[in-house]
Design a protein around this motif. Structure first.
Motif, PDB file in Angstrom:
ATOM      1  N   TYR A 333       0.896  -1.163   0.000  1.00  0.00           N
ATOM      2  CA  TYR A 333       0.000   0.000   0.000  1.00  0.00           C
ATOM      3  C   TYR A 333       0.930   1.208   0.000  1.00  0.00           C
ATOM      4  O   TYR A 333       2.121   1.074   0.305  1.00  0.00           O
ATOM      5  CB  TYR A 333      -0.909  -0.010   1.246  1.00  0.00           C
ATOM      6  N   ASP A 364       4.433   3.850   8.688  1.00  0.00           N
ATOM      7  CA  ASP A 364       3.490   2.742   8.475  1.00  0.00           C
ATOM      8  C   ASP A 364       3.727   2.226   7.068  1.00  0.00           C
ATOM      9  O   ASP A 364       3.281   2.849   6.092  1.00  0.00           O
ATOM     10  CB  ASP A 364       2.057   3.283   8.662  1.00  0.00           C
ATOM     11  N   ASP A 375       1.931  -5.153   7.130  1.00  0.00           N
ATOM     12  CA  ASP A 375       1.380  -3.846   7.506  1.00  0.00           C
ATOM     13  C   ASP A 375       1.922  -3.532   8.901  1.00  0.00           C
ATOM     14  O   ASP A 375       1.347  -3.954   9.897  1.00  0.00           O
ATOM     15  CB  ASP A 375      -0.158  -3.938   7.492  1.00  0.00           C
ATOM     16  N   THR A 377       3.731  -0.701  11.660  1.00  0.00           N
ATOM     17  CA  THR A 377       3.987   0.707  11.998  1.00  0.00           C
ATOM     18  C   THR A 377       4.883   0.819  13.227  1.00  0.00           C
ATOM     19  O   THR A 377       4.650   0.142  14.229  1.00  0.00           O
ATOM     20  CB  THR A 377       2.662   1.449  12.300  1.00  0.00           C
ATOM     21  N   GLU A 475      -3.381  -2.340  15.929  1.00  0.00           N
ATOM     22  CA  GLU A 475      -2.760  -1.052  15.636  1.00  0.00           C
ATOM     23  C   GLU A 475      -3.465   0.134  16.285  1.00  0.00           C
ATOM     24  O   GLU A 475      -4.025   0.980  15.596  1.00  0.00           O
ATOM     25  CB  GLU A 475      -2.706  -0.838  14.122  1.00  0.00           C
ATOM     26  N   GLU A 498       1.832  -0.729  15.206  1.00  0.00           N
ATOM     27  CA  GLU A 498       1.056  -1.737  14.473  1.00  0.00           C
ATOM     28  C   GLU A 498       1.891  -2.991  14.273  1.00  0.00           C
ATOM     29  O   GLU A 498       2.988  -2.929  13.713  1.00  0.00           O
ATOM     30  CB  GLU A 498       0.638  -1.174  13.110  1.00  0.00           C
TER      31      GLU A 498
HETATM   32 MN    MN Z   1      -0.673   0.216   8.585  1.00  0.00          MN
END
Ligand code: MN
Ligand code: GLY
Ligand code: MN
Length: 541
Positions: A333, A364, A375, A377, A475, A498
């Motif tokens: 992402y 992140d 994913d 962070t 998160e 996260e």
């Molecule tokens: Mn994230």
């Protein structure tokens, strides 16, 4: 003999070398075949599922965005090119020659000119040899094939994305595939209704017009989640009607629509994919764990390299360089790197502050490895040391996250970690005097705590009770933008922590835990020397 051995060894070396030059750790064709078989077993009798590849999107002029396959299509096929369609039948079908089959993949044909410009295509032969399809045809054949989808009890398809173009050079691109599907089926008659539309129509139908205000309220709320509803002729007509008579006419129209039948079903596949994809198989876990560990190393390297005179862009680049070094294809992402107040924008992707200074930097980011995305962070002080206020907020978020992770046990509901985290944060904010009491409404923790990860960063799932082999994020965050109604000393502090958690029979397992989480461990890591300190480029001024 010796020459023969030498020749053979050279041959093996060459072949080995050829294969060694591209990744070999993708999911196996057996994995994808098994997914198709599971889906087929869930399909009622005399039904067909039609799944399309993702569109190739135009970036500008004659340049397209880098193609990324639709995760559902990839899950079922392993195919990584655009302009393809998969057809799965619930039972065996028989062709004109008497051969039986229960699935067909249609893929772009080999085309030397296109392949010279844009890279090799797998083609029909590759789809058979490498992906294991017994029947593979060209996408153009889907357009010309006589398949009549009206003969099936149900046709399962997902809602079409409509942000792609028709390429006139290619007679079997996604545009042609979808148009051809619509002709082969009753799709264009638009008799089918999506679930939210069905619910709104039901409500319009059964509510006496004197209570139309209640319906208007529900429609207003539904539109915020499903904006398409706003353009629906019946919803629009009913909402805008100024007399009971006209409202009643739209009630009748809604009732008529609800009674009509179509064999198109646009909900079934979404539910099946959610049920299947939320539980990861061992081979998926292997790739996902690798993506997560790569991302954790990215965080570690960045902790070592961090300097107050760095820009957000440069910090993003260091993470992404680490991903590429490990052979990850993409970021799962758009990377988020926000210093100070920028961290308060939850999905901040501009990353264009030129100097992070003495702020906390919220990072992140997630590597995508063989389709699976992490994913992760971390939030760290750019100068290597948390200030008193930064530390207080950070430790509160960490405590909330610890409580959340602890709640990730089989049988607990999906929202339990969020509830735990929210309780800790509300109590902590009150203790610090940022809010007056734990029950005071506030906007300092404005998002959910968990989602599945997998082929999508926000992976589909049923979001019910936790089961073994789910991988979810925990998160929590606290974001105090400049100008917030609290003491100024808290302004511009944004913290999110996260981690990616595997649900197991032995409790939660933190797959991203290699990246330091506590204040002490982060500060220690930040004192370590970074190889990047010696990576000094010439000035261009
Ligand atoms: Mn994230
Ligand atoms: N990186 C997006 C998210 O945390 O959901
Ligand atoms: Mn997330």
């Amino acid at each position: 003999m010796k020459t023969k051995i030498l020749f053979f060894s050279l041959f093996v070396l060459v072949v080995f070398d050829f294969f060694a030059q591209t990744p070999t750790d993708y999911l196996s064709k057996e994995f994808h075949q098994e997914r198709r078989d599971i889906l087929r077993a869930k399909m009622p009798k005399n039904t067909v599922a039609v799944v399309f590849a993702n569109p190739l999107r135009n970036r500008s002029n004659d340049v397209d965005y880098v193609f990324h396959q639709d995760p559902n299509f990839y899950y079922l096929t392993g195919f990584r090119e655009p302009n393809a369609v998969l057809v799965i039948f619930s039972e065996n079908q028989t062709d004109a020659k008497g051969n039986s089959y229960n699935e067909i993949i249609y893929v772009p044909k080999n085309d030397p000119v296109s392949e010279m410009w844009n890279g090799k295509r797998l083609g029909v032969k590759g789809a058979k040899d490498q992906l294991g399809f017994k029947i593979a045809k060209t996408s153009e054949e889907f357009v010309t094939d006589k398949l009549n989808l009206n003969n099936f009890e149900k046709v399962f398809v997902e809602k079409f994305k409509d942000d792609y173009r028709n390429s006139y050079r290619d007679q079997g691109d996604l545009f042609d595939l979808v148009e051809s599907f619509k002709k082969k089926s009753s799709y264009n008659s638009r008799l089918f209704l999506s679930k939210p539309k069905k619910r709104v129509y039901e409500l319009i139908k059964v509510t006496p017009v004197k209570n139309a205000a209640n319906v208007a309220q529900v429609i207003g709320k539904a539109i915020t989640y499903y904006p398409d509803l706003k353009e629906d002729a019946i919803v629009k007509g009913y909402s805008n009607a100024t007399s009971d008579k006209v409202k009643k006419e739209f009630q009748q129209l809604a009732a008529l629509k609800l009674n009509k039948k179509s064999n198109i079903d646009i909900d079934f596949l979404t539910i099946q994919f959610a049920e299947m994809r939320e539980i990861k198989t061992p081979s998926e876990l292997k790739l996902l764990t690798k993506a997560i560990r790569i991302s954790a190393v990215g965080q570690i390297e960045m902790m070592k390299a961090m300097q107050p005179d760095m820009s957000e862009t440069e910090i993003q680049g260091i993470h992404e360089f680490v991903y590429k070094k490990y052979g990850a294809e993409y970021e799962g992402y758009p990377s988020i790197v926000g210093a100070g107040n920028n961290g308060c924008i939850l999905h901040y992707i501009e990353n264009n502050k030129t100097k992070v200074d003495n702020d906390l930097v919220l990072m992140d980011l997630g590597a995508e490895y063989r389709g699976y995305t992490a994913d992760v962070t971390r939030t760290i002080p750019a100068n290597g040391k948390f200030s008193k206020e930064q530390k207080a907020i950070y430790e509160l978020v960490l405590e909330a996250q610890d409580e959340g992770i602890e709640a990730c046990t089989i049988g607990n509901m999906f929202w339990t970690p969020g509830q735990e985290a929210k309780r800790v944060i509300d109590e902590g904010l009150a203790y610090l005097g940022i809010i007056k009491s734990p029950s005071e409404k506030h906007n300092y923790f404005p998002h959910g705590t968990s989602h599945h990860i997998g082929l999508d960063v926000h992976d589909p799932g049923t979001y019910g009770a936790f089961q073994a082999n789910m991988v979810i994020t925990v998160e929590p965050g606290i974001y105090i933008p400049d100008g917030s109604p609290c003491d100024k000393k808290w302004w511009g502090i944004a913290v999110r922590i996260e981690d990616d958690i595997l649900i197991t029979v032995n409790g939660p397992k933190n797959l991203s835990g290699e990246a330091p989480r506590s204040v002490e461990a982060i500060e220690q890591m930040m004192q370590k020397k970074s190889v990047l300190n010696e990576f000094i480029l010439p000035s261009l001024d």
